[in-house]
Design an enzyme around this catalytic site. Structure first.
Site, mmCIF file in Angstrom:
data_model
loop_
_atom_site.group_PDB
_atom_site.id
_atom_site.type_symbol
_atom_site.label_atom_id
_atom_site.label_comp_id
_atom_site.label_asym_id
_atom_site.label_seq_id
_atom_site.Cartn_x
_atom_site.Cartn_y
_atom_site.Cartn_z
ATOM 1 N N GLU A 209 15.125 36.932 -0.409
ATOM 2 C CA GLU A 209 16.478 36.376 -0.522
ATOM 3 C C GLU A 209 17.413 37.575 -0.435
ATOM 4 O OE1 GLU A 209 19.737 35.656 -1.292
ATOM 5 O OE2 GLU A 209 19.403 35.128 -3.393
ATOM 6 N N GLU B 40 27.932 43.661 4.623
ATOM 7 C CA GLU B 40 28.092 43.114 3.282
ATOM 8 C C GLU B 40 28.688 44.189 2.371
ATOM 9 O OE1 GLU B 40 24.514 42.183 0.955
ATOM 10 O OE2 GLU B 40 25.488 40.310 0.380
ATOM 11 N N CYS C 292 25.496 37.341 -3.461
ATOM 12 C CA CYS C 292 24.996 37.305 -2.083
ATOM 13 C C CYS C 292 25.675 36.220 -1.267
ATOM 14 C CB CYS C 292 23.487 37.141 -2.076
ATOM 15 S SG CYS C 292 22.941 35.699 -2.997
ATOM 16 N N LYS D 18 9.988 43.048 -12.121
ATOM 17 C CA LYS D 18 10.712 44.320 -12.237
ATOM 18 C C LYS D 18 12.206 44.075 -12.027
ATOM 19 C CE LYS D 18 11.938 47.627 -9.528
ATOM 20 N NZ LYS D 18 13.265 47.888 -10.153
HETATM 21 P P1 ADP Z 1 21.231 47.168 -4.145
HETATM 22 O O1 ADP Z 1 21.236 47.991 -2.890
HETATM 23 O O2 ADP Z 1 22.254 46.121 -4.167
HETATM 24 O O3 ADP Z 1 21.108 47.991 -5.379
HETATM 25 P P2 ADP Z 1 18.474 46.796 -3.743
HETATM 26 O O4 ADP Z 1 17.993 45.898 -2.671
HETATM 27 O O5 ADP Z 1 18.478 48.261 -3.499
HETATM 28 O O6 ADP Z 1 19.903 46.303 -4.112
HETATM 29 O O7 ADP Z 1 17.685 46.545 -5.076
HETATM 30 C C1 ADP Z 1 17.183 45.299 -5.480
HETATM 31 C C2 ADP Z 1 15.874 45.506 -6.209
HETATM 32 O O8 ADP Z 1 14.930 46.086 -5.310
HETATM 33 C C3 ADP Z 1 15.928 46.444 -7.409
HETATM 34 O O9 ADP Z 1 15.085 45.920 -8.423
HETATM 35 C C4 ADP Z 1 15.376 47.737 -6.858
HETATM 36 O O10 ADP Z 1 14.794 48.546 -7.852
HETATM 37 C C5 ADP Z 1 14.327 47.233 -5.885
HETATM 38 N N1 ADP Z 1 13.960 48.162 -4.819
HETATM 39 C C6 ADP Z 1 14.746 49.065 -4.183
HETATM 40 N N2 ADP Z 1 14.058 49.728 -3.237
HETATM 41 C C7 ADP Z 1 12.798 49.241 -3.259
HETATM 42 C C8 ADP Z 1 11.603 49.509 -2.511
HETATM 43 N N3 ADP Z 1 11.563 50.418 -1.543
HETATM 44 N N4 ADP Z 1 10.481 48.800 -2.806
HETATM 45 C C9 ADP Z 1 10.502 47.861 -3.762
HETATM 46 N N5 ADP Z 1 11.588 47.567 -4.498
HETATM 47 C C10 ADP Z 1 12.725 48.232 -4.260
#
Ligand code: ADP
Ligand code: MG
Length: 505
Positions: free
Chosen positions: A278, A409, A312, A203
């Protein structure tokens, strides 16, 4: 530096190619069992060009039923052995073929990545696409070399028991990736899973799914059986969370924020999935007194401004020895001319906009908070362009360790700079963070280099360089930057289970 006036035409995004328009104009769909399928509920999400702020495409926001379908496809493909039971050399060939196909489409992938993420097309051409290809090629080789071990028990008489340890693929992997290096992250994730014999559901981030969808077009052609590589799009808190909780998934590989990493780790606990994370960083860049400040400044600027600081391992905390501090800051200030933001398809650009309005607001919020807390802006600190999400390269000085700009960050082109007097002091300051992903050390003093490398708590330490990533070298974080390692032997091992077989003779 001042904000560009609203009539500034120099921020005009060049026209997209016919290839790009075709990829963006596709009907939103999910890639499951080597077929493009419609979502069960028809909900879609907007895709934006961050260089303009305009909507350019729509993607599926996968429902729970869609996630279920994708996981079931991967589950069936794993359980019937159509991939894991293939001769390893046949798997290796498919992974190599995928790498070749991506390489053959370099220009198209680079343009799509630039449009979707905002990164300069030139950078995507020399960094993202070749990097994606390299990770696939490197991991392809492990397919035929994983092997096992013959280990003799030590508490029994020799020759009475035959025992060995074999490696099996862990099963179905759910791989969730962020928006900063979309194609590169996709390939970095799928490569070890495929090499180990796993099947997967990938995804991509909801902000940047276009290149992963284009990648899906190449899957059948590369020779992967249906269900081995499934690619679904959608929001993190819905589609992502459903993937993490799904009982048909054996392993989660996540790259993203520390905040979401913690949620994922918790969600994965119910079924004790294998998890590698990561996560974020606040990587120190330490400049010792013996260096040539001008030379180092270019490196320190690249460490933070590359990819608009949306990395990162960005070198976001600069520690320069008091004797060279002013010269280093001056050098980085001069380097900001090279990194001034441009629309992503400008072939001369080195830095693009941030990925989204949300990210722009977040970064500007940090800069404002820094100023309120007493930090001074040495250069930048403002936005550019009248539309799109451009932030000028920014250096904050007069910062204190307690400030949010020093601790958190920012994920933007913002570096906080501090002075130090001796090695012990800077090692302590560098470690004064909940993160531990990367660190840079600049010195020609071999002894200082090794002493600091040993003291700094980080998964990767760079000497006289920053952010060199190689598929053969393990990558991952100490502390709240995650756990597990990707790349190298450790990277493929993370997709295997050890099986010990003991036979009494
Ligand atoms: P950022 O905050 O930099 O956008 P995220 O950590 O929110 O980075 O997002 C990284 C990935 O994790 C994306 O593919 C996002 O859709 C997914 N994601 C965000 N929240 C969740 C969650 N609760 N469970 C699983 N995947 C998630
Ligand atoms: Mg988020």
């Amino acid at each position: 530096m001042s904000t560009a006036p609203s009539h500034d035409v120099s921020f005009t995004q060049p026209e997209y190619s016919a290839h790009a328009k075709a990829a963006l104009g596709r009907k939103p769909a999910l890639f499951i069992n080597n077929e493009w399928v419609q979502s069960t509920h028809g909900a879609t999400l907007a895709v934006e060009d961050p260089s303009t702020g305009r909507e350019i495409a729509r993607i599926v926001d996968a429902s729970d039923a869609d996630v279920d379908r994708a996981v079931n496809a991967a589950r069936t493909a794993f359980d019937d052995g159509r991939w894991s039971h293939l001769p390893p050399m046949a798997r290796e060939r498919a992974i190599l073929k995928l790498a070749d196909l991506i390489e053959a489409h370099t220009a198209e992938f680079a343009e799509l990545e630039a449009i979707d993420n905002g990164k300069p097309v030139g950078m995507a051409t020399v960094v993202d696409v070749p990097g994606a290809v390299q990770h696939l090629r490197y991991m392809a080789g492990w397919t035929s070399k994983l092997g096992g071990d013959l280990v003799e028990p030590q508490g029994l008489p020799r020759g009475t028991v035959f025992s060995y340890v074999s490696r099996e693929p862990v099963g179905v992997a759910a791989q969730i990736i962020p928006w900063n290096f979309p194609l590169l992250m996709a390939c970095l994730k799928i490569a070890p899973a495929l090499a180990a014999g796993c099947t997967l559901v990938l995804k991509p981030a909801e902000q940047t799914s276009i290149t992963a969808l284009r990648l899906a077009d190449l899957v059948s052609q590369a020779g992967f059986p249906p269900g081995v590589i499934n690619i679904i799009t959608g929001n993190g808190h819905t589609a992502g969370a459903a993937l993490v909780r799904h009982p048909g998934v054996d392993k989660i590989a996540f790259t993203g924020s520390t905040e979401v990493g913690k949620i994922i780790n918790r969600d994965a606990t119910a079924t004790l999935k294998r998890v590698t994370l990561e996560l974020g960083g606040k990587s120190p860049v330490v400049v010792m007194p013996d260096v040539n400040p001008e030379e180092v400044a270019a490196g320190a600027a690249g460490a933070i401004f590359f990819n608009s600081g949306q990395v990162c391992i960005a070198g976001s905390r600069l520690f320069a020895h008091r004797s060279v501090f002013d010269k280093v800051i001056e050098g980085i200030s001069q380097a900001t001319a090279f990194w001034k933001p441009r629309p992503s398809l400008d072939p001369q650009g080195h830095m693009g906009p941030l990925v989204s309005k949300e990210q722009l607001d977040r970064v500007m919020g940090y800069i404002e908070a820094g100023k309120r807390d007493g930090a001074s802006v040495a250069v930048g600190g403002d936005t550019a362009g009248s539309s799109g999400y451009y932030v000028n390269p920014t250096i904050l000085v007069d910062v204190k360790p307690s400030m949010s700009v020093v601790q958190e960050e920012i994920f933007g082109p913002v570096v906080v700079a501090q002075r130090f007097d001796d090695l012990e002091e800077v090692a302590k300051a560098a470690n004064d963070t909940c993160f531990g992903l990367g660190a840079g050390i600049w010195t020609r003093d071999v002894s200082a280099m090794h002493r600091l490398a040993a003291k700094i708590k980080a998964g990767t330490v760079w000497g006289n360089c920053h952010a060199i990533i190689d598929p053969a070298l393990p990558f991952g974080g100490f502390k709240q930057s995650g756990f597990g390692r990707e790349q190298g032997r450790a990277g493929i091992d993370a997709y295997t289970e050890l099986k010990t077989v003991i036979i009494k003779l």
